[in-house]
Design a protein around this motif. Structure first.
Motif, short mmCIF file in Angstrom:
data_model
loop_
_atom_site.label_atom_id
_atom_site.label_comp_id
_atom_site.label_asym_id
_atom_site.label_seq_id
_atom_site.Cartn_x
_atom_site.Cartn_y
_atom_site.Cartn_z
N TYR A 180 -5.75 -3.76 5.99
CA TYR A 180 -4.65 -4.68 5.69
C TYR A 180 -4.22 -4.54 4.22
O TYR A 180 -3.02 -4.53 3.92
CB TYR A 180 -5.08 -6.13 5.95
N MET A 181 -5.19 -4.43 3.33
CA MET A 181 -4.87 -4.31 1.91
C MET A 181 -4.17 -2.99 1.62
O MET A 181 -3.22 -2.95 0.82
CB MET A 181 -6.16 -4.42 1.08
N LEU A 182 -4.60 -1.92 2.26
CA LEU A 182 -3.93 -0.63 2.08
C LEU A 182 -2.48 -0.71 2.55
O LEU A 182 -1.57 -0.22 1.87
CB LEU A 182 -4.67 0.46 2.86
N ASN A 183 -2.27 -1.34 3.70
CA ASN A 183 -0.89 -1.49 4.21
C ASN A 183 -0.03 -2.28 3.22
O ASN A 183 1.12 -1.92 2.96
CB ASN A 183 -0.92 -2.20 5.57
N SER A 184 -0.58 -3.35 2.68
CA SER A 184 0.18 -4.17 1.74
C SER A 184 0.48 -3.40 0.46
O SER A 184 1.59 -3.50 -0.09
CB SER A 184 -0.61 -5.45 1.40
N PHE A 185 -0.49 -2.63 -0.03
CA PHE A 185 -0.27 -1.82 -1.24
C PHE A 185 0.84 -0.80 -1.02
O PHE A 185 1.73 -0.63 -1.87
CB PHE A 185 -1.56 -1.11 -1.64
N VAL A 186 0.80 -0.11 0.11
CA VAL A 186 1.80 0.93 0.37
C VAL A 186 3.19 0.31 0.52
O VAL A 186 4.16 0.76 -0.11
CB VAL A 186 1.43 1.73 1.63
N VAL A 187 3.30 -0.73 1.34
CA VAL A 187 4.61 -1.35 1.58
C VAL A 187 5.15 -1.98 0.30
O VAL A 187 6.32 -1.80 -0.05
CB VAL A 187 4.50 -2.41 2.69
N SER A 188 4.31 -2.70 -0.43
CA SER A 188 4.76 -3.35 -1.66
C SER A 188 5.12 -2.32 -2.72
O SER A 188 6.11 -2.49 -3.46
CB SER A 188 3.67 -4.28 -2.20
N SER A 210 5.37 0.47 11.49
CA SER A 210 5.38 1.55 10.50
C SER A 210 5.62 0.92 9.13
O SER A 210 6.06 -0.23 9.01
CB SER A 210 6.46 2.58 10.81
N TYR A 211 5.35 1.69 8.08
CA TYR A 211 5.60 1.20 6.73
C TYR A 211 7.09 1.03 6.48
O TYR A 211 7.53 0.03 5.90
CB TYR A 211 5.01 2.17 5.71
N LEU A 212 7.88 2.00 6.90
CA LEU A 212 9.31 1.95 6.64
C LEU A 212 9.97 0.78 7.37
O LEU A 212 10.97 0.24 6.89
CB LEU A 212 9.96 3.27 7.07
N TRP A 234 -1.25 -1.83 11.60
CA TRP A 234 -0.15 -1.83 10.65
C TRP A 234 0.08 -3.19 10.00
O TRP A 234 1.04 -3.37 9.26
CB TRP A 234 1.14 -1.39 11.33
N ARG A 235 -0.77 -4.16 10.26
CA ARG A 235 -0.57 -5.49 9.70
C ARG A 235 -0.87 -5.51 8.20
O ARG A 235 -1.74 -4.79 7.72
CB ARG A 235 -1.45 -6.51 10.42
N THR A 236 -0.17 -6.39 7.51
CA THR A 236 -0.40 -6.57 6.08
C THR A 236 -1.37 -7.73 5.86
O THR A 236 -1.78 -8.40 6.81
CB THR A 236 0.91 -6.83 5.34
N VAL A 237 -1.71 -7.97 4.61
CA VAL A 237 -2.74 -8.95 4.27
C VAL A 237 -2.44 -10.37 4.79
O VAL A 237 -3.29 -10.98 5.44
CB VAL A 237 -2.98 -8.97 2.75
N PRO A 238 -1.26 -10.95 4.53
CA PRO A 238 -1.02 -12.33 5.00
C PRO A 238 -1.16 -12.47 6.50
O PRO A 238 -1.75 -13.44 6.99
CB PRO A 238 0.41 -12.62 4.53
N VAL A 239 -0.60 -11.53 7.25
CA VAL A 239 -0.68 -11.60 8.71
C VAL A 239 -2.11 -11.34 9.18
O VAL A 239 -2.62 -12.02 10.08
CB VAL A 239 0.28 -10.59 9.36
N GLY A 240 -2.77 -10.37 8.56
CA GLY A 240 -4.14 -10.05 8.96
C GLY A 240 -5.08 -11.23 8.78
O GLY A 240 -5.90 -11.52 9.66
#
Length: 273
Positions: A66-74, A134-136, A219-225
């Motif tokens: 989740y943290m990796l997803n948030s870092f990439v998207v942010s 996806s990230y995009l 693919w979930r980000t931190v808040p949702v996860g």
């Protein structure tokens, strides 16, 4: 009298800081309590601190993913938002364009729409493009949200830069883009950096689009996860508190490392020499 006023001020300051920090203090204290104490007692401190909640938060759910997803998207959102916003802000503040006020007004109006009002068309757009999970798929709506704020903030910083510098560059034969890249953008670096931090934190904390568009757990980000930690019959408050502390640490470290630049960006142009 002055001494009393000074004491009163510091007491008020301590009380204010305590009220602001109370939720974070309580979350941390909850994260080190055994599960049995969280529901059975309302004590501030535990006599048997434990890191079991941190272990559970990292093993029971893919928190690091989740943290990796948030870092990439942010990170992608911040880079693209600053690129588009800086060029737009430079154009509407430094170039001879008609209707600058109208353009900025439209930008401001677009930021007034609540997320729930645009989530349906955004969801349809992302689905039609095949970008769900996806990230995009998250970067597109995040840029839509962050661009108006970024343009307004950067426009304020660009307006504070003396126009004489730009005129000197024109006399030396510099094009508008060269002037922007070599003179305006470097001088506005504190404001650009501050805007980037604000955009990054906003994207990191966003919940509604992340919940709707990326439904796959991978693919979930931190808040949702973190919101998915709860089960059908119980809410593991210890795990949730530990996960909250873990995901807050990178943001706190980021702000502390670049504290001077952030303050410099927030106060830039506020005092005229």
């Amino acid at each position: 009298m002055n001494k009393r006023a000074g004491i009163g001020f510091y007491l008020f300051l301590v009380l204010f800081v305590f009220l602001v920090m109370f939720p974070f203090i309580w979350v941390f204290l909850t994260s080190i309590k055994p599960q049995s104490e969280i529901f059975s007692t309302f004590r501030w401190f535990t006599t048997n601190p434990s890191l079991d909640s941190y272990e559970a938060a990292l093993t029971n759910r893919p928190l690091l993913r989740y943290m990796l997803n948030s870092f990439v998207v942010s990170g992608i959102t911040t880079i693209l938002s600053l690129a588009f916003a800086s060029l737009t802000a430079y154009a509407v503040t430094r170039l001879p364009i008609k209707g600058k006020g109208l353009i900025l007004g439209i930008v401001l109006a677009s930021s007034m729409f609540p997320q729930i009002a645009i989530i349906s068309p955004m969801f349809n757009l992302v689905t039609d493009l095949g970008l769900r999970n996806s990230y995009l798929g998250l970067v597109i709506p995040y840029i839509t949200i962050s661009l108006p704020l970024s343009i307004w903030i950067l426009s304020t910083f660009f307006q504070k830069i003396p126009f004489e510098l730009e005129e000197s560059a024109k006399l030396d034969g510099a094009t508008p883009f060269q002037t922007f890249r070599k003179i305006i953008f470097p001088l506005a670096a504190p404001g650009v950096f501050t805007t980037g931090i604000l955009v990054f934190i906003a994207a990191w904390n966003e919940y509604l689009f992340a919940l709707t568009i990326n439904s796959d757990d991978v693919w979930r980000t931190v808040p949702v996860g973190i919101s998915m930690f709860q089960s059908e019959f119980s809410v593991p408050w210890g795990d949730i508190s530990a996960a909250t502390v873990i995901v807050t640490i990178p943001i706190v470290v980021l702000v502390l490392l670049f504290q001077r630049r952030i303050v410099s960006g927030l106060t830039s142009g506020s005092v005229k020499e």
